[in-house]
Design a protein around this motif. Structure first.
Motif, PDB file in Angstrom:
ATOM      1  N   LEU A  98      31.634 -22.635  -7.440  1.00  0.00           N
ATOM      2  CA  LEU A  98      30.902 -21.623  -6.852  1.00  0.00           C
ATOM      3  C   LEU A  98      31.752 -21.034  -5.580  1.00  0.00           C
ATOM      4  CD1 LEU A  98      27.212 -22.663  -7.542  1.00  0.00           C
ATOM      5  CD2 LEU A  98      28.460 -20.872  -8.538  1.00  0.00           C
ATOM      6  N   ASP A 119      28.350 -16.111  -4.804  1.00  0.00           N
ATOM      7  CA  ASP A 119      27.846 -16.415  -6.077  1.00  0.00           C
ATOM      8  C   ASP A 119      26.190 -16.395  -6.095  1.00  0.00           C
ATOM      9  OD1 ASP A 119      30.315 -16.094  -7.120  1.00  0.00           O
ATOM     10  OD2 ASP A 119      30.909 -18.565  -7.158  1.00  0.00           O
ATOM     11  N   ILE A 130      22.848 -18.154  -8.188  1.00  0.00           N
ATOM     12  CA  ILE A 130      22.644 -19.205  -8.918  1.00  0.00           C
ATOM     13  C   ILE A 130      20.986 -18.707  -9.369  1.00  0.00           C
ATOM     14  CG2 ILE A 130      21.795 -21.564  -8.910  1.00  0.00           C
ATOM     15  CD1 ILE A 130      24.026 -22.123  -6.826  1.00  0.00           C
ATOM     16  N   SER A 161      26.807  -6.026  -8.834  1.00  0.00           N
ATOM     17  CA  SER A 161      26.887  -7.264  -8.754  1.00  0.00           C
ATOM     18  C   SER A 161      25.956  -8.003  -9.509  1.00  0.00           C
ATOM     19  CB  SER A 161      26.482  -7.723  -7.142  1.00  0.00           C
ATOM     20  OG  SER A 161      27.557  -7.352  -6.311  1.00  0.00           O
ATOM     21  N   ASN A 170      27.794  -7.863 -12.821  1.00  0.00           N
ATOM     22  CA  ASN A 170      28.873  -8.862 -13.186  1.00  0.00           C
ATOM     23  C   ASN A 170      28.678 -10.253 -13.416  1.00  0.00           C
ATOM     24  OD1 ASN A 170      31.118  -6.978 -12.911  1.00  0.00           O
ATOM     25  ND2 ASN A 170      30.820  -7.068 -10.649  1.00  0.00           N
ATOM     26  N   VAL A 171      27.373 -10.606 -12.774  1.00  0.00           N
ATOM     27  CA  VAL A 171      26.896 -11.994 -12.878  1.00  0.00           C
ATOM     28  C   VAL A 171      26.291 -11.941 -14.256  1.00  0.00           C
ATOM     29  CG1 VAL A 171      24.770 -13.594 -12.238  1.00  0.00           C
ATOM     30  CG2 VAL A 171      26.106 -12.338 -10.727  1.00  0.00           C
ATOM     31  N   LYS A 175      29.266 -12.360 -16.559  1.00  0.00           N
ATOM     32  CA  LYS A 175      29.923 -13.833 -16.649  1.00  0.00           C
ATOM     33  C   LYS A 175      29.100 -14.907 -17.398  1.00  0.00           C
ATOM     34  CE  LYS A 175      31.906 -13.712 -11.981  1.00  0.00           C
ATOM     35  NZ  LYS A 175      31.994 -14.388 -10.734  1.00  0.00           N
ATOM     36  N   TYR A 176      27.795 -14.613 -17.406  1.00  0.00           N
ATOM     37  CA  TYR A 176      26.978 -15.493 -18.216  1.00  0.00           C
ATOM     38  C   TYR A 176      27.232 -15.287 -19.777  1.00  0.00           C
ATOM     39  CZ  TYR A 176      23.700 -16.899 -14.425  1.00  0.00           C
ATOM     40  OH  TYR A 176      23.008 -17.412 -13.262  1.00  0.00           O
TER      41      TYR A 176
END
Length: 75
Positions: free
Chosen positions: A1, A5, A7, A51, A54-55, A58-59
């Motif tokens: 991370l 980033d 969580i 954003s 984008n997260v 990625k997942y």
């Protein structure tokens, strides 16, 4: 991370608890947001929404890679 980033985004979006353990190796600044905070922060602003997307991407990519790896291991 690294810087910026996120969580626990899935838990926030689904209003469900999400338990994650993260260990810092240096000084960190943490910000906690609930869904209402997230919606207020992103209201009318495309940058934070991009954003978040984008997260999520990625997942999805990570899960797809893990599924492909498991499928390769199945005889």
């Amino acid at each position: 991370l690294g810087p910026g980033d996120v969580i626990g985004l899935l838990g926030v979006l689904q209003k469900q608890p999400q338990f994650t353990t993260v260990e810092a190796v240096g000084d960190v600044t943490v910000q906690s947001l609930g869904l209402e905070d997230l919606l207020e922060t992103t209201s009318g602003k495309p940058e934070p929404i991009v954003s978040v997307l984008n997260v999520m991407a990625k997942y999805i990519r990570s899960l797809a890679d893990r599924v492909a790896e498991v499928e390769r291991e199945i005889p």
